[in-house]
Design a protein around this motif. Structure first.
Motif, short mmCIF file in Angstrom:
data_model
loop_
_atom_site.label_atom_id
_atom_site.label_comp_id
_atom_site.label_asym_id
_atom_site.label_seq_id
_atom_site.Cartn_x
_atom_site.Cartn_y
_atom_site.Cartn_z
N ASP A 78 0.68 -1.08 0.01
CA ASP A 78 -0.05 0.04 0.01
C ASP A 78 0.91 1.24 0.00
O ASP A 78 1.40 1.63 1.07
CB ASP A 78 -1.10 0.28 1.27
CG ASP A 78 -1.71 1.19 1.28
OD1 ASP A 78 -1.99 1.79 0.17
OD2 ASP A 78 -2.23 1.39 2.27
N ALA A 117 -0.04 4.20 -0.20
CA ALA A 117 -0.40 5.49 0.57
C ALA A 117 0.01 5.33 1.97
O ALA A 117 0.26 6.56 2.55
CB ALA A 117 -1.94 5.49 0.59
N THR A 118 0.56 4.00 2.59
CA THR A 118 1.08 4.00 3.83
C THR A 118 2.56 4.14 3.90
O THR A 118 3.17 4.70 4.54
CB THR A 118 0.32 2.89 4.53
OG1 THR A 118 -1.06 2.85 4.62
CG2 THR A 118 1.05 2.91 6.07
N ASN A 119 3.25 3.34 3.01
CA ASN A 119 4.65 3.14 2.82
C ASN A 119 5.09 4.12 1.55
O ASN A 119 5.15 3.46 0.56
CB ASN A 119 4.83 1.50 2.48
CG ASN A 119 4.38 0.63 3.45
OD1 ASN A 119 4.70 0.53 4.80
ND2 ASN A 119 3.47 -0.08 3.24
N ARG A 120 4.98 5.25 1.85
CA ARG A 120 5.25 6.24 0.94
C ARG A 120 6.71 6.85 0.86
O ARG A 120 6.91 7.64 0.10
CB ARG A 120 4.43 7.36 0.76
CG ARG A 120 4.33 8.03 2.17
CD ARG A 120 2.96 8.99 2.01
NE ARG A 120 2.72 9.66 1.31
CZ ARG A 120 3.24 11.13 1.16
NH1 ARG A 120 3.68 11.57 2.31
NH2 ARG A 120 3.05 11.83 0.11
N GLU A 134 10.93 3.35 3.33
CA GLU A 134 10.58 2.06 2.76
C GLU A 134 10.88 1.81 1.22
O GLU A 134 11.07 0.38 1.08
CB GLU A 134 8.75 2.31 2.89
CG GLU A 134 8.35 2.38 4.09
CD GLU A 134 8.38 3.69 4.71
OE1 GLU A 134 8.94 4.53 4.12
OE2 GLU A 134 7.86 3.84 5.86
N GLU A 181 -1.96 2.75 -5.30
CA GLU A 181 -1.99 4.00 -4.89
C GLU A 181 -0.49 4.66 -5.21
O GLU A 181 -0.03 5.17 -4.18
CB GLU A 181 -2.53 4.40 -3.71
CG GLU A 181 -4.05 4.00 -3.67
CD GLU A 181 -4.95 4.72 -4.34
OE1 GLU A 181 -4.71 5.63 -5.04
OE2 GLU A 181 -6.04 4.02 -4.94
N GLN A 199 0.82 8.42 -4.25
CA GLN A 199 1.20 8.90 -2.91
C GLN A 199 2.70 8.71 -2.72
O GLN A 199 3.00 9.36 -1.55
CB GLN A 199 0.31 7.86 -1.99
CG GLN A 199 -1.05 7.96 -2.13
CD GLN A 199 -1.68 9.23 -1.72
OE1 GLN A 199 -1.15 10.24 -1.23
NE2 GLN A 199 -3.06 9.34 -1.69
#
Length: 694
Positions: free
Chosen positions: A100, A102-105, A109, A133, A136
C-alpha cells in the motif's frame, strides 16, 4: 466461512472475466505469448475498474508453472490450478509483494524495497511488486527507485496502480509501460449485475438494475457495493430478496427523473408557481438541496446530449450515437429526448450552466433551500430571454434610418442625438453632447453661449485725432510722440490680444475700446470684452491719446498668445486623469506635453513615441482628456501627436506642471518654496509625499 461482499466474491480471476478493459487485456496477453515481458507497468484510471485485479492476474500469468500452449494452459491465461496461481489468488504468495503506497510512501520504505529486490525469488520465476496508489509515493522515494527501474534485475517486475498518473514523475513513467483504463460502460455493468443477481438467486427488475448501474458511474466496484447494500435492505418473498426501483431510490436518497421532466415542462409553460410547488414537495420530503441539484445537472446533461444526437422522443433511433453518449437505460433515454424536444440547444446549454453554478453555490451557502429554489426560478426567467440573433435582426440599420440619424438639427443650439444600436441604448445628456456630435456633419455647429458681460472700465479722457486738412488748425503743441505698432495677426486666433513693440524710450498707454459685435463671418468666435490695442501717445498737457484705428486703419487685430488658455486646458486634463486614479501615467504624459490651440483644434504634442502613445494614453484616458477639455471649452477637438526630435529638445527645458491637490501642488503654494524660486530661480522636480495613508 465469513461472508464476502460481492465485489470480492466475484472479482475476476482471468483476463477474459475483466469487463470493459479489452484494450488492456488483449495487449498483455499478446505480450505474454510473445515473451515480451516489461520490467515496469503503470495501470491508471477511474476507481473500481480493475487496475489491481489485472495486476494480480498478470502476476499469476507470469509465475504460472504451466507453460503457454500446454494442455492445461492453452493460452496466456493463468491455469488457476497450480500452486503459484492458488497462492497468489489467496494473497499469501511469497514472491508477489503487494504494498500500500499510501502508507509506505517514504524514502526509507523504498530503500528497503530496493535492497530486497536484489535477491532472487524464493520459488517462482519472478519477484513481483504491486504498488497500489502509487501516486502517494514522495518524490524523494521515486528518485531512490529510479536506478532500479531503469536497470532492474531480470527477476524483478514492478506494477504500479494509480488514479492520478500525472502525480507520478515523468522520469518514472518513461521507464514503464503505461496502460490507461477506461470507465466501464453502462451496458457492461448492467450485464454483470444481471449475471450476479442470477447467481445469487435474487429477483431484480430491469429498472432496479439500471439504477444500480447508473449509480456506479462507470465503476464496477461501486455498482456492486450499492447492490450489496440494496440486497441487504430489500424485502424478501419466500426467502428470496426482491429489488425494485423505488426501494433503491429511497436507499440512495434520489428522486425519479420524472420529477425533473415535470419541472422542465413547467419551465416550458412559463409556470413559476408549478416549479416552486414541485421543489417544495421534494424538499419537504427530506431530500437534500445539493443532491437534488446534482441530479438536475445530470438530467440536463442527458437532455443536452439527446438534443445534440437528435434522439427521437419515441425512441426509434436508440441504436445511434445517443446510445454511446448516454450511459442510461432506454427508458431514461426516451425521457431525456422528450424534455429536450421542448427547448433549443442554446436554451438547454444555458439551463445546464445555471444549475451548475447553483450546485457550486450550495456548497458554501447557509440557506441551501432558498438558493436551490432561486436556481429553478432562473430557468423560467431564462426561457423568457430572446436569442441575441433575433434581437440583432430587429435593429438592422436601413439606408433611410442612417440618413435620418446623420441629419443635422434645423436651428437652435446643437442637440445631442440618440441613435439606436444593436448592443446598447445611448441616453443623451449635456455632458456627453460634444462626444455625440459628428465631426463630419455638413451643417455648421451652433456657437457656444457668449461669456458673461464684464463691467465696463471707467471712461477715458476725450480722444483727439491728428490734424486733418479740412479741419481748422489747432493750437500747436510741444510734444514728443511715441508710436507702438501691432504684431502680425494670426488667423483664427481665439483671443485678440496684440503685442506692443516700442520704437522709442517712451511708454505706450493701452487704450480699451469697446468689444466688436460678432458678425456672420465669425459666428463661432469668442470675443472677450478686454481687447487691448496698440496706440500712439502724444505727450502734452493734457495728454492726447490717438487710437490705433486712426493711425493704421488697414491693420487687422493681432493674434494673441494662448498660453494662459492652453495651461488651463492642460491643468483640467491632468486633474481629470488624476481623479480617475488608474490613469496617473497618462496624467504624467500630459504634464510633459506641449499644447497649442489653433481655432477649435487643440494639438497635444506628447513626449511619447508612436509605439508608446496608445499604450500610455489608452482609449479610456483619451476619453477622459476629451471630456475634461470640452467641459472647459466646448467644441474643442483634441489631437494627440507622438514625439519628435524638436519636441524632445523642448521638453528638457519645460517645467512640469502639478496636478491640483497633489503633494507637488501644495509644495509650490508654500511661501518658503515660492521665496526660494524667486531668489534662486529654482525649479521643483520631484516631491515625495510622506503623508500616511488613512
Amino acid at each position: 466461512m465469513a461472508y464476502q461482499v460481492l465485489a470480492r466474491k466475484y472479482r475476476p480471476q482471468r483476463f477474459a472475466d475483466v469487463v470493459g478493459q479489452d484494450h488492456v487485456t488483449v495487449t498483455i496477453m499478446n505480450a505474454l505469448t510473445q515473451q515480451r515481458i516489461a520490467h515496469g507497468y503503470i495501470f491508471s484510471g477511474h476507481r473500481g475498474i480493475g487496475k489491481t485485479t489485472i495486476a494480480r492476474i498478470l502476476a499469476m500469468a507470469l509465475n504460472c508453472r504451466n507453460t503457454i500452449g500446454s494442455e492445461i494452459r492453452p493460452n496466456a491465461e493463468p491455469c488457476e490450478v497450480c500452486e503459484s496461481c492458488t497462492e497468489i489468488r489467496a494473497g499469501n504468495a511469497v514472491d508477489v509483494i503487494e504494498i500500500d503506497a499510501a502508507t509506505n510512501r517514504g524514502i526509507d520504505e523504498i530503500r528497503e524495497l530496493r535492497d530486497a529486490a536484489r535477491y532472487r525469488p524464493s520459488r517462482d520465476k519472478y519477484k513481483i511488486y504491486i504498488l497500489d496508489e502509487a501516486h502517494q509515493i514522495t518524490d524523494a522515494a521515486f528518485n531512490a527507485l529510479l536506478k532500479t527501474l531503469e536497470e532492474p534485475p531480470d527477476h524483478i517486475v514492478f506494477m504500479m496502480a494509480t488514479t492520478q498518473p500525472e502525480d507520478i514523475p515523468q522520469t518514472v513513467r518513461s521507464r514503464c509501460q503505461h496502460f490507461s483504463f477506461h470507465a466501464v460502460k453502462l451496458v457492461d455493468i448492467l450485464g454483470q449485475l444481471r449475471s450476479i443477481a442470477t447467481q445469487e438467486g435474487i429477483h431484480a427488475d430491469d429498472a432496479a438494475l439500471a439504477l444500480l448501474a447508473e449509480a456506479g458511474d462507470g465503476s464496477m466496484r461501486d455498482a456492486l457495493s450499492i447492490m450489496d447494500q440494496a440486497i441487504a435492505s430489500a424485502p424478501t418473498e419466500d426467502g428470496v430478496a426482491r429489488l425494485d426501483a423505488s426501494q433503491i431510490r429511497e436507499l440512495m436518497g434520489t428522486v425519479p427523473n420524472a420529477v425533473f421532466e415535470r419541472i422542465l415542462e413547467a419551465v416550458d409553460a412559463n409556470q413559476s408557481a408549478e416549479v416552486i410547488t414541485v421543489a417544495n414537495q421534494l424538499l419537504d420530503a427530506g431530500n437534500s438541496p445539493a443532491q437534488l441539484a446534482r441530479q438536475c445537472v445530470r438530467y440536463l446533461r442527458n437532455c443536452v446530449i439527446a438534443k445534440i444526437s437528435n434522439l427521437n422522443p419515441d425512441g426509434s433511433n436508440l441504436d445511434g450515437p445517443a446510445a454511446e453518449l448516454l450511459q442510461i437505460s432506454p427508458d431514461e433515454q426516451r425521457r431525456a429526448a422528450r424534455s429536450a424536444s421542448l427547448f433549443s440547444e442554446e436554451e438547454l446549454t444555458r439551463f445546464l450552466q445555471t444549475m451548475l453554478r447553483t450546485f457550486d453555490e450550495l456548497g458554501y451557502r447557509q440557506e441551501q433551500r432558498f438558493h436551490f429554489e432561486l436556481g429553478l426560478l432562473k430557468l423560467v426567467h431564462l426561457r423568457r430571454l430572446l436569442p441575441i440573433e433575433e434581437v440583432l435582426s430587429k435593429f438592422s440599420a436601413t439606408p433611410a434610418a442612417a440618413a435620418t440619424s446623420t441629419r443635422p438639427p434645423s436651428s437652435g443650439a446643437a442637440k445631442p442625438s440618440t441613435t439606436s444600436s444593436p448592443s446598447a441604448s445611448v441616453r443623451s445628456s449635456p455632458a456627453f453632447a460634444p462626444m455625440q456630435a459628428s465631426p463630419r456633419a455638413a451643417a455648421p455647429v451652433a456657437p457656444p453661449p457668449p461669456p458673461p458681460i464684464l463691467p465696463q472700465p471707467p471712461a477715458l479722457p476725450p480722444v483727439a485725432t491728428a490734424p486733418k486738412a479740412a479741419a481748422p488748425a489747432p493750437e500747436p503743441l510741444k510734444a514728443s510722440v511715441t508710436t507702438a505698432t501691432l504684431a502680425p495677426a494670426e488667423p483664427d486666433a481665439p483671443h485678440f490680444y496684440s503685442e506692443m513693440r516700442e520704437t522709442s524710450p517712451k511708454t505706450a498707454v493701452p487704450v480699451q475700446e469697446a468689444a466688436p459685435e460678432p458678425t456672420a463671418a465669425t459666428p463661432n468666435r469668442e470675443v472677450l470684452p478686454d481687447i487691448y490695442a496698440a496706440a500712439t501717445v502724444v505727450e502734452s498737457d493734457p495728454p492726447v491719446v490717438v487710437p490705433v484705428s486712426e493711425l493704421a486703419p488697414a491693420m487687422q487685430p493681432a493674434a494673441a498668445s494662448s498660453s494662459v488658455d492652453t495651461d488651463h486646458l492642460q491643468q483640467a486634463a491632468v486633474d481629470a486623469l488624476m481623479a480617475a486614479r488608474s490613469q496617473t501615467t497618462a496624467a504624467d504624459a500630459i504634464v510633459d506635453s506641449d499644447l497649442s490651440l489653433t481655432g477649435k483644434t487643440l494639438t497635444v504634442q506628447t513626449q511619447l513615441s508612436k509605439t508608446m502613445l496608445p499604450m500610455v494614453i489608452n482609449a479610456e484616458a483619451e476619453k477622459i482628456i476629451r471630456l475634461a477639455i470640452q467641459a472647459v471649452s466646448p467644441g474643442v477637438t483634441v489631437t494627440l501627436l507622438p514625439t519628435t526630435t524638436a519636441a524632445k529638445a523642448a521638453a528638457t527645458k519645460k517645467p512640469r506642471a502639478a496636478a491640483s491637490g497633489s503633494a507637488q501642488a501644495r509644495a509650490m503654494e508654500h511661501p518658503i518654496v515660492q521665496e526660494a524660486q524667486r531668489l534662486f530661480n529654482a525649479e521643483i522636480r520631484n516631491v515625495i509625499d510622506l503623508t500616511p495613508n488613512e
